[in-house]
Design a protein around this motif. Structure first.
Motif, PDB file in Angstrom:
ATOM      1  N   ASP A 118      10.210  -0.601  -0.878  1.00 34.91           N
ATOM      2  CA  ASP A 118       8.867  -0.975  -0.390  1.00 34.91           C
ATOM      3  C   ASP A 118       7.822   0.004  -0.934  1.00 34.91           C
ATOM      4  O   ASP A 118       6.742  -0.387  -1.373  1.00 34.91           O
ATOM      5  CB  ASP A 118       8.798  -0.925   1.143  1.00 34.91           C
ATOM      6  CG  ASP A 118       9.653  -1.977   1.820  1.00 34.91           C
ATOM      7  OD1 ASP A 118      10.319  -2.754   1.115  1.00 34.91           O
ATOM      8  OD2 ASP A 118       9.662  -2.017   3.071  1.00 34.91           O
ATOM      9  N   PHE A 119       8.181   1.277  -0.866  1.00 34.46           N
ATOM     10  CA  PHE A 119       7.245   2.318  -1.300  1.00 34.46           C
ATOM     11  C   PHE A 119       6.933   2.183  -2.791  1.00 34.46           C
ATOM     12  O   PHE A 119       5.778   2.266  -3.205  1.00 34.46           O
ATOM     13  CB  PHE A 119       7.849   3.698  -0.990  1.00 34.46           C
ATOM     14  CG  PHE A 119       6.833   4.807  -1.031  1.00 34.46           C
ATOM     15  CD1 PHE A 119       6.035   5.071   0.075  1.00 34.46           C
ATOM     16  CD2 PHE A 119       6.667   5.571  -2.165  1.00 34.46           C
ATOM     17  CE1 PHE A 119       5.078   6.082   0.040  1.00 34.46           C
ATOM     18  CE2 PHE A 119       5.721   6.579  -2.215  1.00 34.46           C
ATOM     19  CZ  PHE A 119       4.928   6.841  -1.113  1.00 34.46           C
TER      20      PHE A 119
ATOM     21  N   TYR B 148       7.247  -0.564  -4.574  1.00 38.11           N
ATOM     22  CA  TYR B 148       6.480  -1.793  -4.780  1.00 38.11           C
ATOM     23  C   TYR B 148       5.012  -1.568  -4.400  1.00 38.11           C
ATOM     24  O   TYR B 148       4.099  -1.980  -5.130  1.00 38.11           O
ATOM     25  CB  TYR B 148       7.068  -2.950  -3.950  1.00 38.11           C
ATOM     26  CG  TYR B 148       6.267  -4.214  -4.121  1.00 38.11           C
ATOM     27  CD1 TYR B 148       6.412  -5.001  -5.258  1.00 38.11           C
ATOM     28  CD2 TYR B 148       5.322  -4.594  -3.167  1.00 38.11           C
ATOM     29  CE1 TYR B 148       5.641  -6.137  -5.447  1.00 38.11           C
ATOM     30  CE2 TYR B 148       4.548  -5.726  -3.346  1.00 38.11           C
ATOM     31  CZ  TYR B 148       4.716  -6.492  -4.491  1.00 38.11           C
ATOM     32  OH  TYR B 148       3.937  -7.610  -4.673  1.00 38.11           O
ATOM     33  N   GLN B 149       4.785  -0.886  -3.286  1.00 39.98           N
ATOM     34  CA  GLN B 149       3.406  -0.626  -2.838  1.00 39.98           C
ATOM     35  C   GLN B 149       2.623   0.147  -3.908  1.00 39.98           C
ATOM     36  O   GLN B 149       1.454  -0.124  -4.144  1.00 39.98           O
ATOM     37  CB  GLN B 149       3.414   0.141  -1.510  1.00 39.98           C
ATOM     38  CG  GLN B 149       2.027   0.435  -0.936  1.00 39.98           C
ATOM     39  CD  GLN B 149       1.259  -0.824  -0.530  1.00 39.98           C
ATOM     40  OE1 GLN B 149       1.789  -1.688   0.146  1.00 39.98           O
ATOM     41  NE2 GLN B 149       0.011  -0.927  -0.968  1.00 39.98           N
TER      42      GLN B 149
ATOM     43  N   ILE C 279       0.854  -1.921  -6.419  1.00 40.17           N
ATOM     44  CA  ILE C 279      -0.294  -2.752  -6.020  1.00 40.17           C
ATOM     45  C   ILE C 279      -1.392  -1.938  -5.339  1.00 40.17           C
ATOM     46  O   ILE C 279      -2.364  -2.498  -4.842  1.00 40.17           O
ATOM     47  CB  ILE C 279       0.133  -3.914  -5.083  1.00 40.17           C
ATOM     48  CG1 ILE C 279       0.780  -3.390  -3.796  1.00 40.17           C
ATOM     49  CG2 ILE C 279       1.072  -4.866  -5.803  1.00 40.17           C
ATOM     50  CD1 ILE C 279       0.902  -4.452  -2.709  1.00 40.17           C
ATOM     51  N   ASN C 280      -1.251  -0.621  -5.291  1.00 39.97           N
ATOM     52  CA  ASN C 280      -2.245   0.216  -4.600  1.00 39.97           C
ATOM     53  C   ASN C 280      -3.616   0.123  -5.244  1.00 39.97           C
ATOM     54  O   ASN C 280      -4.637   0.082  -4.559  1.00 39.97           O
ATOM     55  CB  ASN C 280      -1.805   1.682  -4.579  1.00 39.97           C
ATOM     56  CG  ASN C 280      -1.021   2.000  -3.321  1.00 39.97           C
ATOM     57  OD1 ASN C 280      -1.153   1.302  -2.314  1.00 39.97           O
ATOM     58  ND2 ASN C 280      -0.212   3.040  -3.374  1.00 39.97           N
TER      59      ASN C 280
ATOM     60  N   GLN D  43      -6.561  -1.546  -7.660  1.00 39.15           N
ATOM     61  CA  GLN D  43      -7.032  -2.822  -8.184  1.00 39.15           C
ATOM     62  C   GLN D  43      -7.004  -2.847  -9.713  1.00 39.15           C
ATOM     63  O   GLN D  43      -6.828  -3.888 -10.326  1.00 39.15           O
ATOM     64  CB  GLN D  43      -8.454  -3.091  -7.711  1.00 39.15           C
ATOM     65  CG  GLN D  43      -8.517  -3.468  -6.242  1.00 39.15           C
ATOM     66  CD  GLN D  43      -9.959  -3.528  -5.761  1.00 39.15           C
ATOM     67  OE1 GLN D  43     -10.874  -3.750  -6.522  1.00 39.15           O
ATOM     68  NE2 GLN D  43     -10.128  -3.324  -4.459  1.00 39.15           N
TER      69      GLN D  43
ATOM     70  N   PHE E  26      -2.879  -3.235 -11.015  1.00 35.79           N
ATOM     71  CA  PHE E  26      -2.249  -4.109 -10.033  1.00 35.79           C
ATOM     72  C   PHE E  26      -1.157  -4.917 -10.717  1.00 35.79           C
ATOM     73  O   PHE E  26      -1.432  -5.925 -11.353  1.00 35.79           O
ATOM     74  CB  PHE E  26      -3.351  -5.019  -9.456  1.00 35.79           C
ATOM     75  CG  PHE E  26      -2.939  -5.820  -8.262  1.00 35.79           C
ATOM     76  CD1 PHE E  26      -2.993  -5.274  -6.989  1.00 35.79           C
ATOM     77  CD2 PHE E  26      -2.514  -7.137  -8.408  1.00 35.79           C
ATOM     78  CE1 PHE E  26      -2.639  -6.022  -5.877  1.00 35.79           C
ATOM     79  CE2 PHE E  26      -2.148  -7.890  -7.293  1.00 35.79           C
ATOM     80  CZ  PHE E  26      -2.222  -7.329  -6.033  1.00 35.79           C
TER      81      PHE E  26
ATOM     82  N   PRO F 266       2.240  -6.265  -9.508  1.00 41.46           N
ATOM     83  CA  PRO F 266       3.400  -6.572  -8.674  1.00 41.46           C
ATOM     84  C   PRO F 266       4.508  -7.199  -9.520  1.00 41.46           C
ATOM     85  O   PRO F 266       4.234  -8.056 -10.354  1.00 41.46           O
ATOM     86  CB  PRO F 266       2.850  -7.571  -7.658  1.00 41.46           C
ATOM     87  CG  PRO F 266       1.652  -8.172  -8.297  1.00 41.46           C
ATOM     88  CD  PRO F 266       1.081  -7.123  -9.199  1.00 41.46           C
TER      89      PRO F 266
END
Lengths: 380, 179
Positions: free
Chosen positions: B87-88, B90-91, B94-95, B97, B100, B102
């Motif tokens: 999760d970390f 992946y985040q 996308i943090n 803009q 970005f 994903p």
């Protein structure tokens, strides 16, 4: 002899309302929570089913006073609101289980963090809600992708039958987040418009958000409003692919077969199927194959995704609640946005509100990791 | 219930039924997993695409399931950190803009039960499976859940275990139960 396990109370928080009655009324009128929303900055708006945050806060402040509440997240407010009416009706004892179904919990808190905030741990989320209401047993979190909500009912049933608990509060919740939306979007799994489960023109999911709660017990009191017996359950893996459904529907077929065998209910006896129906090409086709293998193709069926979107860990529990509500009102709800069949196998998809006696309900779900789940419920 | 086999993986060591079967000097989980894969002679290229949690769960399951028939073996796993390790990561993608990106290949591992799917695929286990997230390892809970699956006749064996991983902190304790 095995103990009988009953669902005797439930509640939900969705874009269509903050209790079951308002949800049911909205559904009868064909309302949907799905609309265009801009969820990620600098990205196009997408169709999703979203709870209005202002309304959520108003509702929350109506029931919880400021001193109760240090900093609850949006998702926590949804969960607290959904479980509150049940906690007021049913006593929490030393033998009461607390089961939370969620996939991503407070994942929104991870944005731009260099360390993990405590609150993103699912067990912390569960603990916070459980402690607020004074639960005495250790919280259990069920996190099995999109089947979590259905599986959570099964976990409660099985643990009560095994004698580990006398009753259980099962709650489920997931919220819309950049995290989830961007992920499904990267899979090109998000529909271009309001989702159309089983339809010829379906092209993907709408993500949704909701919280739901049910009370499950082996010892119902005499003045319960209703009782649904949890007759059978199963959750079988496809063992095929981690992100794609099985082409043969093996796991879903086996889950339904096992749940119906445990329930001792035949395909002809099922009155209604509350299916998963995400409106992706492959999922809906897989379900159609599995239902046909079980000779369930003539049983009235719907997907609730056209009303609520796909609420991930909450969807299975929310949709189970709505299917029980259908049975209590002797009314089948149409599978919203369905026009022309787009699966290769026949299904009896409900097209309009119609009266029907509903005694046996089959609820199914499928998800990433090849997981599937089925439960059979009986209106008593 | 009988515990037939056990496997523990921690501190770059794999212990099966009490015997040390593999030990590595590598300091990262990534290196350790790669060496363990070679040492166990696995030849399963999909392994290299898995996230760390799945690799951990997969390695521990391999030492126990071997090449036997597991068409009636259920899987019941639990951990504390869910899929937060991935999760970390992946985040982070996308943090920003401006940055970005994903990735579907990463996103699919942002669910803890994916590791159960990986094991099921390898061993063709179309069987009962469940993944729980608990505050701490609770063998009683896992055994109770496994026991009711066995007693209901839904499976003959249950691969049970704790598969916890966040960054370089990891521990797997996996075991096979029968009635």
């Amino acid at each position: 002899m095995r103990k009988e396990i009953y669902i005797t109370d439930y509640s939900c928080v969705t874009p269509l309302g903050f209790n079951v009655d308002t949800n049911w009324k909205a559904l009868l009128e064909g309302q949907s929570g799905v609309d265009l929303h801009k969820i990620i900055d600098n990205q196009d708006a997408l169709y999703a089913s979203m709870i209005d945050s202002e309304k959520l806060n108003e509702e929350f402040n109506r029931f919880f006073t400021q001193k109760d509440i240090p900093n609850f997240t949006r998702l926590e407010k949804m969960l607290l609101l959904s479980i509150k009416p049940l906690v007021e009706q049913h006593t929490i004892s030393e033998d009461t289980a607390f089961i939370l179904s969620t996939t991503k919990g407070n994942i929104s808190l991870l944005k731009n963090q260099s360390e993990l905030p405590e609150a993103v741990y699912l067990s912390k989320l569960a603990g916070k809600i459980a402690d607020f209401f004074g639960f005495k047993t250790k919280p259990i979190v069920v996190s099995n992708a999109c089947v979590s909500g259905v599986m959570a009912i099964a976990v409660a049933k099985n643990m009560i039958q095994a004698g580990k608990y006398k009753d259980a509060f099962v709650i489920a919740g997931d919220e819309l987040s950049e995290f989830v939306i961007s992920g499904f979007n990267s899979f090109q799994a998000i529909g271009s418009g309001p989702c159309k489960p089983y339809d010829k023109n379906r092209d993907g999911i709408n993500i949704g958000e909701a919280a739901a709660a049910v009370y499950i017990t082996s010892n119902p009191s005499q003045n319960e409003k209703f009782r649904f017996n949890v007759l059978g359950d199963s959750a079988i893996n496809d063992a095929n692919h981690i992100s794609g459904p099985s082409r043969t529907g093996d796991g879903l077929y086996a889950s339904i077969r096992n749940a119906m065998a445990e329930a001792n209910v035949s395909s002809e006896q099922i009155d209604f199927i509350s299916a998963h129906g995400t409106a992706t090409l492959y999922n809906d086709e897989m379900e159609a194959i599995a239902f046909n293998r079980m000779e369930l193709q003539n049983i009235p069926l719907n997907s609730m995704k056209g009303y609520y979107g796909h609420c991930l860990g909450a969807s299975g529990l929310l949709e189970s609640i709505i299917s029980m509500e259908s049975a209590l009102h002797s009314t089948l709800l149409p599978s919203k946005n369905f026009e022309e069949t787009g699966v290769t196998q026949p299904l009896n998809i409900i097209r309009e509100n119609q009266s029907a006696e509903i005694k046996y309900i089959l609820k199914t779900a499928s998800g990433f990791g090849g997981c599937n789940a089925a439960v059979v419920l009986e209106k008593c | 219930m009988k515990k037939i086999n056990t496997c523990t993986i921690e501190y770059s060591k794999i212990t099966v039924d009490g015997n040390l079967v593999f030990e590595s000097q590598s300091e990262t989980f990534q290196e350790f997993a790669k060496e363990a894969y070679k040492s166990l002679d696995l030849s399963y290229p999909k392994f290299h695409k898995m996230d760390h949690l799945s690799k951990l769960a997969f390695l521990s399951a391999e030492t126990i399931l071997k090449d036997e028939d597991h068409s009636r073996t259920a899987i019941v796993f639990a951990n504390r950190s869910s899929s937060l390790d991935t999760d970390f990561k992946y985040q982070e993608s996308i943090n920003s803009q401006d940055n970005f990106y994903p990735s579907p290949a990463v996103f699919v591992y942002t669910l803890p039960n994916i590791c159960v799917g990986e094991i099921s695929i390898k061993h063709k286990m179309q069987t009962e499976n469940a993944f729980f997230v608990l505050d701490e390892f609770d063998e009683n809970f896992l055994n109770n859940y496994a026991e009711q699956i066995l007693q209901s006749g839904k499976a003959d064996k249950v691969l049970c275990g704790w598969v916890e991983l966040y960054q370089e902190n990891y521990k797997a304790f996996v075991y096979l139960l029968t009635l």
